[in-house]
Design a protein around this motif. Structure first.
Motif, mmCIF file in Angstrom:
data_model
loop_
_atom_site.group_PDB
_atom_site.id
_atom_site.type_symbol
_atom_site.label_atom_id
_atom_site.label_comp_id
_atom_site.label_asym_id
_atom_site.label_seq_id
_atom_site.Cartn_x
_atom_site.Cartn_y
_atom_site.Cartn_z
ATOM 1 N N ASN A 93 0.791 -1.228 0.000
ATOM 2 C CA ASN A 93 0.000 0.000 0.000
ATOM 3 C C ASN A 93 0.823 1.277 0.000
ATOM 4 O O ASN A 93 0.289 2.368 0.095
ATOM 5 C CB ASN A 93 -0.932 0.006 1.217
ATOM 6 C CG ASN A 93 -1.987 -1.080 1.112
ATOM 7 O OD1 ASN A 93 -2.658 -1.190 0.096
ATOM 8 N ND2 ASN A 93 -2.108 -1.899 2.147
ATOM 9 N N ASP A 136 3.065 4.380 -1.419
ATOM 10 C CA ASP A 136 3.143 5.118 -2.674
ATOM 11 C C ASP A 136 4.504 4.937 -3.329
ATOM 12 O O ASP A 136 4.641 4.968 -4.550
ATOM 13 C CB ASP A 136 2.885 6.606 -2.430
ATOM 14 C CG ASP A 136 1.441 6.868 -2.010
ATOM 15 O OD1 ASP A 136 0.567 6.112 -2.451
ATOM 16 O OD2 ASP A 136 1.224 7.804 -1.234
ATOM 17 N N SER A 142 -5.641 -3.510 -1.909
ATOM 18 C CA SER A 142 -4.182 -3.520 -1.758
ATOM 19 C C SER A 142 -3.501 -3.967 -3.045
ATOM 20 O O SER A 142 -2.486 -3.399 -3.460
ATOM 21 C CB SER A 142 -3.782 -4.445 -0.608
ATOM 22 O OG SER A 142 -4.205 -3.949 0.628
ATOM 23 N N THR A 158 -3.631 -1.108 -5.534
ATOM 24 C CA THR A 158 -2.621 -0.099 -5.205
ATOM 25 C C THR A 158 -1.239 -0.564 -5.619
ATOM 26 O O THR A 158 -0.438 0.201 -6.171
ATOM 27 C CB THR A 158 -2.634 0.193 -3.691
ATOM 28 O OG1 THR A 158 -3.929 0.670 -3.323
ATOM 29 C CG2 THR A 158 -1.596 1.243 -3.324
#
Length: 275
Positions: free
Chosen positions: A94, A96, A150, A153
């Motif tokens: 998760n 970035d 998840s 992402t």
């Protein structure tokens, strides 16, 4: 001028290392029981020590004498207790970014893959079979909506890094995993599976055949560091070396380095008994 460092604590025995216990073809190396003289000594016989010794051998060949000293038996410490896989890509689904920015992510991935490639070349050189090292790839799978998010992402992160991946449905996961529990997944190709204890036993046997002196059950209790030759004191002998490489990871604090700078985290898991 001689600087004397006395080791504050030695590795403790937390019990049998699972990977080491199930590996049958264990290597055996002598303890330091006399006075030895080499050009390079690596303190620590885990994966860091293995990588250091192998790289020295690649760079120096037989021109200089190399020794590795392990405080406990080979693969009885963390090297026989780790997760059993080598990741190239982010493990945190998760986030970035992996380590801070795209550039840093790509650099970390390159370093990870260099390590995996080196491990693979060692496995091939020393004739290890796929039970000890295999480029298996990695599947991230879920059976819940939270898990699906998840995975989505993670897929966006990989796309931003220009990394290929394959999305998997329930039927594909069933054919790959043999269970109908998971319903969505993502597969990447370059993760390696490893039997850490078997791998490290085989690698050190290979290094020994190439001339590296490997010693186990030989904790360093004192070091005398000099400008020219350093002396490492063990219980029943010593090692004199022009160069010392510390490959003891968090245990380096016991030698007086990086005081109050490292946080030790243990993530060992249990291994199910054979039925």
């Amino acid at each position: 001028m001689v600087k004397t460092i006395k080791t504050k604590r030695l590795p403790k025995d937390p019990g049998p290392a699972g990977w080491n216990e199930i590996y049958k073809d264990k290597s055996s190396f002598p303890a330091v029981d006399t006075d030895i003289e080499v050009d390079w000594v690596v303190i620590g016989g885990g994966f860091a020590g293995l990588g250091a010794a192998k790289r020295l051998l690649q760079l120096l060949g037989s021109k200089e004498r190399i020794a590795v000293i392990e405080a406990r038996g080979i693969a009885q410490g963390p090297a026989g207790r780790n997760s059993g896989f080598m990741l190239d890509l982010p493990h945190e689904l998760n986030s970035d970014t992996y380590v801070g920015s795209k550039e840093q992510d790509l650099r970390q991935i390159r370093l990870n893959r260099e390590a995996i490639t080196m491990a693979e070349s060692i496995a091939h050189q020393y004739g290890m079979d796929k039970a000890l090292f295999s480029r298996s790839g990695k599947i991230t799978a879920s059976a819940t909506e939270r898990g699906y998010r998840s995975i989505e992402t993670y897929a966006k992160h990989l796309t931003a890094l220009d990394e290929p991946y394959e999305l998997l449905g329930a039927d594909e996961l069933y054919s790959l995993l043999g269970t109908q529990f998971y319903t969505k997944g993502l597969r990447t190709a370059k993760t390696a599976m490893i039997q850490p204890a078997g791998y490290i036993h085989s690698a050190y046997k290979g290094l020994a055949l190439e001339g590296v002196q490997v010693y186990e059950c030989s904790p360093v209790v004192e070091m005398k560091l000099n400008d020219s030759v350093h002396t490492l004191i063990c219980a029943n002998g010593s090692v004199r070396a022009k160069n010392v490489i510390m490959a003891v990871n968090g245990h380096i604090q016991s030698f007086g380095f990086f005081k109050q700078s490292l946080l030790h985290i243990f993530t060992y898991s249990s291994m199910t008994r054979a039925s």
